[in-house]
Design a protein around this motif. Structure first.
Motif, mmCIF file in Angstrom:
data_model
loop_
_atom_site.group_PDB
_atom_site.id
_atom_site.type_symbol
_atom_site.label_atom_id
_atom_site.label_comp_id
_atom_site.label_asym_id
_atom_site.label_seq_id
_atom_site.Cartn_x
_atom_site.Cartn_y
_atom_site.Cartn_z
ATOM 1 N N LEU A 8 0.828 -1.213 0.000
ATOM 2 C CA LEU A 8 0.000 0.000 0.000
ATOM 3 C C LEU A 8 0.861 1.261 0.000
ATOM 4 O O LEU A 8 0.503 2.261 -0.622
ATOM 5 C CB LEU A 8 -0.945 -0.003 1.210
ATOM 6 N N GLU A 9 2.002 1.215 0.686
ATOM 7 C CA GLU A 9 2.907 2.363 0.682
ATOM 8 C C GLU A 9 3.469 2.601 -0.725
ATOM 9 O O GLU A 9 3.561 3.749 -1.183
ATOM 10 C CB GLU A 9 4.059 2.142 1.657
ATOM 11 N N LYS A 11 2.018 1.703 -3.506
ATOM 12 C CA LYS A 11 0.894 2.188 -4.311
ATOM 13 C C LYS A 11 0.656 3.672 -4.054
ATOM 14 O O LYS A 11 0.374 4.442 -4.984
ATOM 15 C CB LYS A 11 -0.367 1.382 -3.970
ATOM 16 N N TYR A 12 0.773 4.080 -2.802
ATOM 17 C CA TYR A 12 0.588 5.485 -2.413
ATOM 18 C C TYR A 12 1.618 6.376 -3.102
ATOM 19 O O TYR A 12 1.285 7.447 -3.626
ATOM 20 C CB TYR A 12 0.701 5.600 -0.891
ATOM 21 N N LEU A 15 0.763 6.679 -6.736
ATOM 22 C CA LEU A 15 -0.359 7.605 -6.924
ATOM 23 C C LEU A 15 0.094 9.058 -6.762
ATOM 24 O O LEU A 15 -0.404 9.950 -7.453
ATOM 25 C CB LEU A 15 -1.474 7.291 -5.915
ATOM 26 N N SER A 16 1.044 9.297 -5.856
ATOM 27 C CA SER A 16 1.575 10.651 -5.651
ATOM 28 C C SER A 16 2.182 11.190 -6.942
ATOM 29 O O SER A 16 2.018 12.372 -7.279
ATOM 30 C CB SER A 16 2.638 10.649 -4.545
ATOM 31 N N GLU A 37 -8.300 7.978 -4.129
ATOM 32 C CA GLU A 37 -7.543 6.787 -3.723
ATOM 33 C C GLU A 37 -6.344 7.185 -2.865
ATOM 34 O O GLU A 37 -6.052 6.558 -1.843
ATOM 35 C CB GLU A 37 -7.043 6.028 -4.955
ATOM 36 N N HIS A 38 -5.656 8.242 -3.289
ATOM 37 C CA HIS A 38 -4.477 8.744 -2.585
ATOM 38 C C HIS A 38 -4.850 9.199 -1.172
ATOM 39 O O HIS A 38 -4.168 8.865 -0.194
ATOM 40 C CB HIS A 38 -3.883 9.908 -3.394
ATOM 41 N N LEU A 41 -5.589 6.285 1.188
ATOM 42 C CA LEU A 41 -4.404 5.536 1.621
ATOM 43 C C LEU A 41 -3.536 6.325 2.604
ATOM 44 O O LEU A 41 -2.775 5.732 3.379
ATOM 45 C CB LEU A 41 -3.547 5.147 0.410
ATOM 46 N N GLU A 42 -3.650 7.654 2.577
ATOM 47 C CA GLU A 42 -2.744 8.499 3.371
ATOM 48 C C GLU A 42 -2.704 8.162 4.859
ATOM 49 O O GLU A 42 -1.609 8.014 5.423
ATOM 50 C CB GLU A 42 -3.096 9.975 3.164
ATOM 51 N N VAL A 45 -0.710 4.905 5.352
ATOM 52 C CA VAL A 45 0.720 5.064 5.070
ATOM 53 C C VAL A 45 1.402 5.866 6.176
ATOM 54 O O VAL A 45 2.511 5.521 6.621
ATOM 55 C CB VAL A 45 0.937 5.734 3.692
#
Length: 358
Positions: A8-9, A11-12, A15-16, A37-38, A41-42, A45
């Motif tokens: 997930l990190e 993916k984050y 996305l950034s 989505e970002h 997840l924040e 993360v």
């Protein structure tokens, strides 16, 4: 869990980069989707980063503790840090487990709240008005917007039915456990003998439905128009602006007459109808889940008595989680966050139990 967090990190971070890409920004629908989505997840993360930092601090403290050349004072400080970090890490693990629980897809949505007087005659209608005020005050305290959809007054200051929309991020996540039967115990002003009467009102909290996710065929709808009516002859339109929408396949009926425009009443009625149809699907799914999961919170059962408001004792009791608060006056003024948080925590605990049993 750690593998999932690392994924997930990654993916984050990906996305950034994407949401900063000019090509993606030019595609507004895609950019909006990726930004959401970002944002989702924040918190995961950020908590994962704090967890890793705590682990690094723990490792460093253990190295000092086992270092023969370190002086006693430094070793003592390392012992204290180890105790602190181990406790912190356990807390982070629990918080991360909760953050990784499957999220209700409706949590961020606006809501349509329906309050209806139940047993108790005029007292039930007055109680429905009290609940309406309570929820609108709570919404205002959070900076959410409120819009009346439909209402039917009793003529003595109460409501037979009141339907309104609350617009605000996370409105459904906060209010979804309010659905059910609310019971009030109080002495009516008209009661000369001082006897306590019991009345009820039902609350339904429905997530607003997007046109994209739920479409109704026009051929499934029957639209009837009629003349609006109001208590005591007031607010009566001389045109047929009131609208009754019937969903033929289910027989579900919604009427709206608050607006002077027939089109506005029709739009509101269809909005309510969509929310009710989607809510029925959710209730049916929850009924199936409830066969396996006997959770007291969030079953979606509209007939369940969930809460009692006792005026003589100044208390509110939520029967699903056995929580009683002695702050009735402020509660009815919209200060309901403490109870809402208790319900959310109870629901999370139930879900955690299922995860651990799986």
């Amino acid at each position: 869990m750690l593998d999932k967090l690392a994924f997930l990190e990654e993916k984050y971070m990906d996305l950034s980069k994407k949401i900063s890409d000019p090509d993606v920004i030019s595609n507004q629908s895609l950019w909006t989707k990726l930004v959401k989505e970002h944002a989702d997840l924040e918190p995961i993360v950020e908590k994962y980063k704090a967890f890793r930092q705590a682990e690094e601090s723990l490792l460093g403290a253990k190295e000092i503790l086992h270092d023969k050349s370190a002086d006693e004072e430094l070793r003592e400080m390392a012992k204290m840090e180890i105790d602190e970090m181990e406790e912190q890490i356990e807390q982070y693990k629990e918080e991360l487990t909760i953050l990784l629980l499957p999220k209700d897809p409706n949590d961020d949505k606006n809501v349509i709240v329906e309050i209806r007087a139940g047993a108790g005659g005029d007292e039930a209608g007055l109680f429905a008005a009290v609940l309406f005020r309570m929820y609108t005050r709570y919404a205002e305290s959070r900076g959410w917007k409120i819009g009346m959809m439909s209402h039917n007054e009793t003529g003595v200051g109460g409501y037979k039915e009141v339907i309104f929309m609350i617009k605000g991020k996370g409105a459904y996540s906060k209010l979804k456990f309010e659905s059910g039967v609310h019971r009030v115990q109080r002495i009516p002003t008209t009661e000369s003998g001082g006897r306590i009467h019991t009345s009820t009102a039902t609350v339904a909290v429905l997530p607003e439905v997007d046109d994209v996710e739920f479409e109704i065929k026009q051929s499934d709808l029957r639209i009837d128009v009629f003349r609006s009516s109001g208590a005591g002859g007031q607010s009566v339109n001389t045109t047929d602006s009131a609208v009754r929408v019937t969903h033929v396949p289910t027989g579900m009926v919604v009427s709206c007459q608050d607006e002077k425009s027939q089109l506005s009443n029709k739009e509101k009625a269809i909005t309510i109808l969509k929310a009710r149809l989607l809510d029925k699907l959710i209730q049916d799914q929850n009924a199936e889940i409830a066969e396996d999961r006997k959770s007291q919170v969030g079953t979606g059962d509209r007939s369940e008595r969930i809460r009692t408001y006792n005026y003589p004792q100044g208390r509110i009791t939520d029967h699903r989680i056995n929580v009683t608060l002695y702050k009735l006056d402020s509660f009815l003024e919209g200060e309901i966050e403490e109870m809402i948080e208790a319900l959310i925590t109870s629901d999370q605990a139930e879900k955690l139990k299922q995860v651990n049993q799986a």
